[in-house]
Design a protein around this motif. Sequence first.
Motif, PDB file in Angstrom:
ATOM      1  N   LEU A 114       3.653  -0.526  16.811  1.00  0.00           N
ATOM      2  CA  LEU A 114       4.316  -0.705  15.522  1.00  0.00           C
ATOM      3  C   LEU A 114       3.359  -1.023  14.385  1.00  0.00           C
ATOM      4  O   LEU A 114       3.660  -0.740  13.229  1.00  0.00           O
ATOM      5  N   PHE A 115       2.181  -1.603  14.714  1.00  0.00           N
ATOM      6  CA  PHE A 115       1.321  -2.124  13.650  1.00  0.00           C
ATOM      7  C   PHE A 115      -0.016  -1.408  13.487  1.00  0.00           C
ATOM      8  O   PHE A 115      -0.623  -1.501  12.430  1.00  0.00           O
ATOM      9  N   LEU A 116      -0.518  -0.732  14.513  1.00  0.00           N
ATOM     10  CA  LEU A 116      -1.816  -0.073  14.372  1.00  0.00           C
ATOM     11  C   LEU A 116      -1.662   1.255  13.642  1.00  0.00           C
ATOM     12  O   LEU A 116      -0.732   2.018  13.902  1.00  0.00           O
ATOM     13  N   SER A 117      -2.605   1.548  12.758  1.00  0.00           N
ATOM     14  CA  SER A 117      -2.560   2.801  12.004  1.00  0.00           C
ATOM     15  C   SER A 117      -3.055   3.955  12.866  1.00  0.00           C
ATOM     16  O   SER A 117      -3.791   3.755  13.826  1.00  0.00           O
ATOM     17  N   ARG A 175       0.830  -1.204   0.000  1.00  0.00           N
ATOM     18  CA  ARG A 175       0.000   0.000   0.000  1.00  0.00           C
ATOM     19  C   ARG A 175       0.864   1.254   0.000  1.00  0.00           C
ATOM     20  O   ARG A 175       2.039   1.218   0.348  1.00  0.00           O
ATOM     21  N   LYS A 176       0.238   2.353  -0.349  1.00  0.00           N
ATOM     22  CA  LYS A 176       0.909   3.644  -0.353  1.00  0.00           C
ATOM     23  C   LYS A 176       0.216   4.573   0.635  1.00  0.00           C
ATOM     24  O   LYS A 176      -1.002   4.703   0.621  1.00  0.00           O
ATOM     25  N   LEU A 194       7.826   0.132   9.892  1.00  0.00           N
ATOM     26  CA  LEU A 194       7.905  -1.044   9.028  1.00  0.00           C
ATOM     27  C   LEU A 194       7.436  -0.737   7.609  1.00  0.00           C
ATOM     28  O   LEU A 194       7.365  -1.656   6.781  1.00  0.00           O
ATOM     29  N   THR A 195       7.102   0.500   7.323  1.00  0.00           N
ATOM     30  CA  THR A 195       6.692   1.050   6.021  1.00  0.00           C
ATOM     31  C   THR A 195       5.305   0.581   5.583  1.00  0.00           C
ATOM     32  O   THR A 195       4.876  -0.519   5.906  1.00  0.00           O
ATOM     33  N   HIS A 196       4.609   1.441   4.841  1.00  0.00           N
ATOM     34  CA  HIS A 196       3.304   1.087   4.284  1.00  0.00           C
ATOM     35  C   HIS A 196       3.424  -0.112   3.343  1.00  0.00           C
ATOM     36  O   HIS A 196       2.535  -0.959   3.294  1.00  0.00           O
ATOM     37  N   GLU A 197       4.526  -0.170   2.601  1.00  0.00           N
ATOM     38  CA  GLU A 197       4.680  -1.221   1.599  1.00  0.00           C
ATOM     39  C   GLU A 197       4.763  -2.608   2.221  1.00  0.00           C
ATOM     40  O   GLU A 197       4.264  -3.581   1.641  1.00  0.00           O
ATOM     41  N   TYR A 198       5.386  -2.715   3.405  1.00  0.00           N
ATOM     42  CA  TYR A 198       5.696  -4.047   3.935  1.00  0.00           C
ATOM     43  C   TYR A 198       5.112  -4.346   5.310  1.00  0.00           C
ATOM     44  O   TYR A 198       5.311  -5.443   5.825  1.00  0.00           O
ATOM     45  N   LEU A 228      14.625  -5.259   2.863  1.00  0.00           N
ATOM     46  CA  LEU A 228      13.827  -4.399   1.986  1.00  0.00           C
ATOM     47  C   LEU A 228      13.511  -3.041   2.604  1.00  0.00           C
ATOM     48  O   LEU A 228      13.078  -2.125   1.899  1.00  0.00           O
ATOM     49  N   LEU A 229      13.716  -2.881   3.892  1.00  0.00           N
ATOM     50  CA  LEU A 229      13.421  -1.597   4.528  1.00  0.00           C
ATOM     51  C   LEU A 229      14.410  -0.524   4.083  1.00  0.00           C
ATOM     52  O   LEU A 229      15.585  -0.824   3.826  1.00  0.00           O
ATOM     53  N   PRO A 230      13.965   0.727   3.993  1.00  0.00           N
ATOM     54  CA  PRO A 230      14.912   1.824   3.736  1.00  0.00           C
ATOM     55  C   PRO A 230      15.972   1.857   4.837  1.00  0.00           C
ATOM     56  O   PRO A 230      15.694   1.482   5.985  1.00  0.00           O
ATOM     57  N   PRO A 231      17.198   2.284   4.542  1.00  0.00           N
ATOM     58  CA  PRO A 231      18.274   2.258   5.539  1.00  0.00           C
ATOM     59  C   PRO A 231      17.919   2.926   6.861  1.00  0.00           C
ATOM     60  O   PRO A 231      18.214   2.374   7.931  1.00  0.00           O
TER      61      PRO A 231
END
Length: 654
Positions: A463-466, A287-288, A392-396, A422-425
């Motif tokens: 970490l996981f709830l929006s 997702r974005k 953890l980014t929207h993508e993953y 895969l995470l950004p640095p």
Amino acid sequence: MIRTPRSNSYEDYWKEFKDIASSTDGENEEEEITKTPDEGEEEISWLKEAGYDFVVNYITGGRELTDEEIQGFTATLTTSQAAVVRRRVNTLSATIRSKQKHKVDVRDIFPQPPDNQSPRSPVPQTTSDGIDDINLSAVPRRHTDKRLPSLYRGRGEYSMSGRGNEVFKDPEESGIETLSVQQTGTFNKHMVPDPPDDMRRSVMTAMPSISDEDIELCIEETAPKNSMQNAGLEKEDNLPNFNIVPDRLGVTMVTDLSLEDMKQIKSLALIELTALFERHHIIYHRRKGKKKGRDHGIFGVPLHTLIEQDQKIRPNQTVPMVFEDMAKFMEHHCLEQEGILRIPGSASRIKQLRKDLEDKFYSGTFSWVNVLPHDAAALLKQFLRELPHPLLTHEYIEAFAQVENIQDKKQQLLVLNLLILLLPPVNRNTLKMLLELLLKITQKRRTNLMGLSNVSMIMAPNLFLSPSSRSKTKGVREMEISMAAGTSNIVMMLIKYQDILWTVPSVLIQQMRHQNELEMQKKNREKSIMKFLRKDKADVYKKPAVINEGDFEEGVIRVLAPSLTKSCAAVKLTDNTTAGDVVDKFRNTNFTNGRNKKKDNNVQGVANFAEKDARLYEVGGNIGERRLDPATNMLALYQLNPNAEWVIRSESMD
């Protein structure tokens, strides 16, 4: 009497969830908007991230890829990885055709016309069957042109990595036969176009193949400790103990590779992750996020914005300075505090603390002296959950949650490992600092009563709830709660296995070397073609130049140490020589004052020797740059990468 952590029920999770809801006042909170990519958008994004920009440009330009062409640019992948790329390419091709709303022409599914007819205007064909139900993406187009495929002719953008921009000329058009050229030299990080299929096949015959079974983490399960002192504490997480198996070529950590190498590894990790999820019949959406973050300040500012402004102050900073300060304060003052992370701090003090950080942190006037442990812990959690783009980014973030659906524990760890890559640095570095802190908290569980399961349940919702689910003015979706509750096990694994998860699988490094070997051979072949075109054929037959002085004698390497008095030395390798042994040759074994410097009568001034933190680096050849594990077998690595340079550097110089 030994005190033990609280029960591993979900009580801590639900309490944390309620505390989050009550601490969010909803003021100025912009609702986060995420969406599933449009049709075709996900394939484009995936292919670009996997390193196939040139494929996207080719397909969106209205042209089709043949089976031969797809096989060509997936030659360095495993069978399952290549199948994943092929499916994405075919899906995107079908989507583009559908969007263009062109009528299906039966001529497109038949062979190309003879050479005396236009290649873009095939001879009409007829069929007795209807064509409405034909899936064109499943019907391969035959390639009858025996010269270079159309993908290579006149485009000059074909590269395995999608980053090439040099023109590859067709030798057959000039009547010149290309000869095989031995690879020499150091790998040039500037990518060049991929070779045509016939060239690739000749190269592949000399390269070792990569089997599907090789993609795994080199770990082994170990028996739990039997100490009575640790009884009840070691087993509270119900997770097996794993150790990293030593690798003859050395264990590679994420931080051991250069940024350019990590970009290449990231592309391979995405392909392998997708293949693994398909194998386990798991679907997740990349997702974005549409929520805009602040461009200044601390809370609600994206991590990449924070690190950009921090690096103007400290160029080598890898984690936002404010988060680093929070973590260090907790490490020094909060680890033994009972109920740390679980017991909320004072709402009024935390609000003032936030304001002080926003106003004073970057001016250097903020002080942690009077901050209380529980207030600091609450502040750290608020910082994480208010990030406009999740850690953890929207993508993953959804992919992290889906790991629970894999049954085998080693496969779970492999997927988590790929997701970390895969995470950004800045996200990866910040997550590592957080996990290191959480592990230290669990190691004080006898004092703070916070075991691994308790800490994981508390951190999962942070970490996981929006953001929309945390606001007391918003409704909470049961599906999202259920997903977040299940992620406590994921957080538990991230904490316990963090050393394993921050390694780079040896097979991905092998694939990267494989790709770079092809790039080098292609570049040498291009040079030979240009020499033929200049009618300078004699140069092509000359013996390749020796790059390293050590190449004059097999098994001898030339080691460089620019910052040391002994700046260069030839080292003869044996079957047992390790990277640590090589560095030891540059150390002063006679010093007694604890400092690695010694007055030498033959050298003016003070002689510089390798410090304790000095490491040997593999530079060039079929890799960009890798810091070597001291246990690396140097003869095996030299044989794998004979054109590399070997450089000693101190860790403090990185």
